[in-house]
Enzyme design. Structure first.
Site, PDB file in Angstrom:
ATOM      1  N   GLY A 211      -3.351  -2.695   0.548  1.00  0.00           N
ATOM      2  CA  GLY A 211      -1.969  -2.286   0.822  1.00  0.00           C
ATOM      3  C   GLY A 211      -1.368  -3.179   1.882  1.00  0.00           C
ATOM      4  N   ASN A 212      -0.146  -2.853   2.271  1.00  0.00           N
ATOM      5  CA  ASN A 212       0.558  -3.630   3.297  1.00  0.00           C
ATOM      6  C   ASN A 212       0.512  -2.915   4.631  1.00  0.00           C
ATOM      7  OD1 ASN A 212       1.372  -5.542   1.483  1.00  0.00           O
ATOM      8  ND2 ASN A 212       3.373  -4.635   1.135  1.00  0.00           N
ATOM      9  N   ARG A 213       0.675  -3.669   5.692  1.00  0.00           N
ATOM     10  CA  ARG A 213       0.803  -3.033   7.007  1.00  0.00           C
ATOM     11  C   ARG A 213       2.233  -2.549   7.154  1.00  0.00           C
ATOM     12  NH1 ARG A 213      -1.435  -6.773  11.677  1.00  0.00           N
ATOM     13  NH2 ARG A 213      -0.762  -4.977  12.875  1.00  0.00           N
ATOM     14  N   ALA A 278       7.453  -1.138   2.356  1.00  0.00           N
ATOM     15  CA  ALA A 278       6.666  -2.364   2.202  1.00  0.00           C
ATOM     16  C   ALA A 278       5.783  -2.154   0.973  1.00  0.00           C
ATOM     17  CB  ALA A 278       5.828  -2.605   3.448  1.00  0.00           C
ATOM     18  N   VAL A 279       6.389  -2.398  -0.188  1.00  0.00           N
ATOM     19  CA  VAL A 279       5.687  -2.124  -1.452  1.00  0.00           C
ATOM     20  C   VAL A 279       4.598  -3.192  -1.656  1.00  0.00           C
ATOM     21  CG1 VAL A 279       6.011  -1.739  -3.924  1.00  0.00           C
ATOM     22  CG2 VAL A 279       7.913  -1.323  -2.348  1.00  0.00           C
TER      23      VAL A 279
END
Ligand code: CTP
Length: 437
Positions: A211-213, A278-279
């Protein structure tokens, strides 16, 4: 504060003895005041004093007595529609804790939970209680939920000790209320706004993900600011550790595909969309149903095949009816060029550029330093601002854009449908439902 109407919630602290003077100050400034008090506040100031000074009946307790004007069970809902703001003064450590956790077990906390307009909390307590970690955590939670907090003054306390905890001077409270009311805009009243926030996470197996931060703080600030400006906000949130802002309906999702589905489902019923999430751009091609054991990975290197996730924002720009769209661009290099490209390629109306490597924009921080790009306009760089300030600056531009008839046809707040351009025949009536609060 001519013709302003203020609700005053009094709770049971020693500083309650100053509240009649606060009522006098408001009345002197031309403000209509109504008071609500908890049972314990009666230990410090009488309902008779407050009703005499306000010229109105005072609500005391959750179940007002028979014969009073508020003897019915929904008085808190009726009263929540009244006035321009609610001031809770003094707010004891106990009431701060209960407000922070949404507990409604007295007249003041019950009204606060139902109140949708500005709420100013004026804590007053002994300095040890003020400095306690629990109180400070509760105050942070209140601010996160959209309450304004006027910190107490440092000085002599009722206990004889000296420190922070004194209720601010009466004129300071009245001035703070005036400032809030002067700055409170209801320019998004009735508008339905869809906001996304936080990261998405993409499962590898039942326990691992990529995933993203993202803390989600920026998107939550946008949702909170819009709700305070009168919008009906639905917040589609990835996994974050944040409280839902006051007056916002929240839909929790995990993956990009789930966020895509939620946004598409809500698209028709909105007047505008802010994609602050933040996809994750990639998701594993296959998801193992069982935990992948380390022992099955050969040579200490694991290969993961990824495929692209749907670009939610880009696809929204092609959906009919076209809604005003705000995107974010997270760039670590060639910022201006990349942001300009995203603005065009994703078909958005406003784009907010930020760089997490820059001072003031770090991941998880409470501030952001952004540049706002518009189509055909010059990029506007904002300095380092609290995320709430960035949210309002962005909403200012969105409101202006929509007022000018954004997206080729003016979107009529509250209906989610476009107003036909002059001379065109009106289309069929929209079946858009009101969004939840
Ligand atoms: N976005 C989206 N769907 C995706 C990826 C991004 O809707 N699958 C949205 C984000 O919510 C944001 C905007 O697109 O509003 C830009 O996101 P960003 O991460 O900056 O850019 P990407 O499109 O992911 O492109 P790149 O990673 O190449 O910078």
């Amino acid at each position: 504060m001519k013709q302003r109407q203020v609700l005053l919630g009094v709770t049971g602290g020693i500083a309650a003895y100053k509240i009649p003077l606060l009522v006098r100050e408001f009345v002197k400034r031309g403000t209509v005041v109504r008071a609500i008090m908890t049972e314990s506040a009666k230990e410090f100031v009488t309902p008779l004093t407050l009703s005499t000074l306000t010229g109105a009946e005072v609500v005391v307790g959750t179940f007002p007595s028979a014969g009073s004007g508020h003897a019915h069970g929904t008085w808190h809902i009726d009263l929540a529609r009244w006035g321009d703001m609610l001031i809770i003064a003094p707010a004891t450590a106990n009431v701060v804790a209960r407000l922070a956790h949404g507990i409604a077990d007295d007249a003041v906390s019950t009204l606060a939970l139902a109140y949708r307009k500005e709420i100013l909390v004026c804590p007053a307590m002994d300095h040890d209680m003020w400095e306690h970690r629990a109180t400070q955590a509760n105050l942070s939670a209140l601010r996160e939920c959209g309450y304004e907090v006027l910190p107490p003054e440092v000085g002599e306390l009722a206990s004889g000790l000296t420190g922070p905890g004194r209720l601010p001077e009466i004129t300071r409270i009245a001035d703070a209320a005036e400032r809030i009311l002067a700055g409170s805009r209801l320019d998004m009243k009735g508008m339905k706004l869809l906001v996304t926030a936080g990261p998405t996470i993409e499962a590898i197996d039942p326990v691992r993900y990529i995933g993203n931060r993202s803390s989600g703080k920026m998107g939550f600030a946008v949702a909170s600011a819009a709700a305070r400006r009168g919008a009906h906000v639905t917040l589609v949130a990835g996994p974050v550790n944040l409280r839902t802002p006051r007056g916002v309906a929240r839909v929790d999702v995990e993956s990009a595909a789930e966020m895509d589905r939620a946004v598409k489902r809500l698209h028709r019923r909105t007047d505008g969309i802010v994609m602050a999430a933040a996809v994750a751009d990639f998701t594993p091609v296959t998801v193992s149903r069982r935990k992948i054991k380390k022992s099955t990975v050969k040579g200490g290197t694991m290969e993961l095949r990824l495929r692209e996730t749907p670009d939610i924002l880009k696809s929204l720009s092609t959906l009919k009816p076209r809604k005003p769209l705000v995107g974010f661009a997270l760039e670590t290099h060639d910022e201006t060029r990349n942001a300009g490209k995203k603005l065009r390629e994703k078909g958005v109306d406003l784009l907010v550029l930020n760089n997490p490597l820059r001072k003031g924009s770090e991941f998880g921080g409470d501030t952001n330093s952004v540049t706002i790009f518009t189509r055909g306009g010059k990029p506007r760089k904002l300095g380092i601002l609290p995320k709430f300030g960035v949210a309002n600056a962005l909403l200012d531009r969105l409101v202006r854009f929509m007022a000018k008839g954004g997206s080729g046809g003016r979107t009529s707040p509250g209906t989610g449908r476009k107003k036909p351009a002059a001379g065109r025949r009106p289309g069929k009536k929209s079946s858009a439902r009101r969004s939840r609060r």
